[in-house]
Design a protein around this motif. Structure first.
Motif, short mmCIF file in Angstrom:
data_model
loop_
_atom_site.label_atom_id
_atom_site.label_comp_id
_atom_site.label_asym_id
_atom_site.label_seq_id
_atom_site.Cartn_x
_atom_site.Cartn_y
_atom_site.Cartn_z
N ASN A 131 -4.49 2.77 -6.39
CA ASN A 131 -3.51 1.69 -6.18
C ASN A 131 -2.16 2.02 -6.81
OD1 ASN A 131 -5.05 -0.14 -4.66
ND2 ASN A 131 -6.09 -0.91 -6.48
N ASP A 132 -2.19 2.66 -7.97
CA ASP A 132 -0.92 3.07 -8.60
C ASP A 132 -0.17 4.05 -7.71
OD1 ASP A 132 -1.35 1.49 -10.79
OD2 ASP A 132 -2.12 3.09 -12.07
N THR A 133 -0.88 4.98 -7.12
CA THR A 133 -0.25 5.95 -6.22
C THR A 133 0.34 5.24 -5.01
OG1 THR A 133 -1.83 7.66 -6.91
CG2 THR A 133 -0.63 8.04 -4.86
N ASN A 163 1.32 2.11 -4.74
CA ASN A 163 2.38 1.15 -5.03
C ASN A 163 3.60 1.77 -5.72
OD1 ASN A 163 0.81 -0.97 -4.00
ND2 ASN A 163 -0.23 -1.23 -5.96
N LYS A 164 3.40 2.86 -6.44
CA LYS A 164 4.48 3.39 -7.27
C LYS A 164 5.08 4.70 -6.79
CE LYS A 164 2.57 1.16 -11.41
NZ LYS A 164 2.02 1.34 -12.77
N MET A 165 4.43 5.39 -5.86
CA MET A 165 5.01 6.63 -5.35
C MET A 165 6.10 6.29 -4.35
SD MET A 165 3.20 10.04 -3.84
CE MET A 165 2.92 10.65 -5.50
N GLU A 166 7.35 6.61 -4.70
CA GLU A 166 8.49 6.22 -3.87
C GLU A 166 9.36 7.41 -3.52
OE1 GLU A 166 10.64 3.31 -6.07
OE2 GLU A 166 9.24 1.68 -5.63
N THR A 214 13.47 4.61 -3.22
CA THR A 214 13.02 3.22 -3.35
C THR A 214 12.00 2.79 -2.28
OG1 THR A 214 14.73 2.10 -2.02
CG2 THR A 214 15.28 2.62 -4.32
N ALA A 236 8.35 2.73 -0.77
CA ALA A 236 6.97 3.01 -1.17
C ALA A 236 6.30 3.78 -0.03
CB ALA A 236 6.23 1.71 -1.46
N SER A 250 -3.82 1.81 -0.29
CA SER A 250 -4.39 0.96 -1.35
C SER A 250 -5.90 0.85 -1.17
CB SER A 250 -3.76 -0.44 -1.30
OG SER A 250 -4.12 -1.09 -0.10
#
Length: 270
Positions: free
Chosen positions: A122-124, A126-129, A132, A134, A162
């Motif tokens: 989930n971190d990958t 939501n946070k891999m940008e 800006t 995703a 996700s």
């Protein structure tokens, strides 16, 4: 008796002025290296050259756009491979937990690690940008301009990785039955990620082909633009030299005529 030859002087002055104009044009061409420095040099040529210039700058920007798009895909590829590695470890844990030799305490420890793996997925997502965006958390098309004209673009559908999208919410290893069920879910998730990786690779190949085509087109267009706008330096220097020689000759002729008139008037005044 005629003292001044006005017709000769007038002709020489007129030609002197014309040569002055030619010299100035040649100097403009020599100093800028362009045969079309001003609109009056070649009105129709200016219209054509400016359209070509716009196309060249547009295709050059499109090349930069494609490089950015390729970079975004590389980010997505990296993220998908990371998710895949997490899923592979989750598969190992689910197979381990499905074994009847484990006790409840063993499965609880496996569950703790599984939860961390799912959080990492989930971190990958939501946070891999990239700038800006995703890359692995949105389902929006990414339009990449591959040309300088309207409609010359390719569409890249971003993917979501996700745990919800992969069907792994509430994944459990607390019982042998849960572990067996999770094995199938993880296999499905790994298949989805593999399909996404294949799609990303196909898009990268497409961009590479478009980049090659754009480079050839830009080179050919730049060559044509150069032939249209660049000055022939040898020819311009020759034109400058000829006009300069003629101007000097007319200048000497005018001085000679004026000197003769001055000498005659001097004699008459004696």
């Amino acid at each position: 008796m005629k003292i001044n030859n006005q017709s000769m002087v007038s002709f020489s002055v007129n030609r002197y002025q014309k040569n002055e104009t030619k010299i100035q044009k040649s100097l403009d061409h020599l100093s800028t290296g362009l045969s079309i420095g001003k609109a009056n040099a070649n009105a129709s040529g200016v219209a054509v050259s400016e359209k070509m210039r716009a196309q060249i700058r547009g295709i050059e920007q499109a090349q930069r756009n494609m490089q950015d798009g390729y970079s975004a895909l590389e980010v997505a590829d990296s993220g998908l491979n990371h998710v895949n590695s997490l899923l592979q470890r989750a598969k190992e844990l689910s197979v381990l937990s499905a074994n009847d030799t484990l006790n409840n305490e063993d499965r609880e420890k496996a569950q703790v690690e599984l939860d961390e793996l799912l959080q990492g997925i989930n971190d990958t997502a939501n946070k891999m940008e990239f700038n800006t965006k995703a890359i692995l958390g949105e389902r929006i098309p990414l339009l990449i301009m591959v040309g300088a004209n309207p409609g010359q673009h390719i569409k890249i559908d971003l993917v979501r990785t996700s745990t919800t999208e992969l069907g792994l919410d509430s994944a459990s290893l607390k019982t042998q039955e849960d572990a067996n069920t999770l094995i199938s879910k993880i296999d499905d998730a790994i298949t989805k990620i593999a399909d996404h990786l294949t799609t990303i690779g196909a898009h990268q190949k497409s961009i590479e082909h478009h980049l090659d085509n754009a480079e050839v087109y830009a080179n050919n267009l730049t060559k044509s633009f150069s032939m249209l706008t660049d000055a022939d330096m040898a020819k311009e220097y020759l034109n400058f030299s000829v006009a300069n020689i003629r101007q000097k000759g007319d200048e000497m002729l005018i001085k000679h005529v004026n000197q003769n008139a001055h000498d005659v008037l001097k004699i008459l005044n004696v």
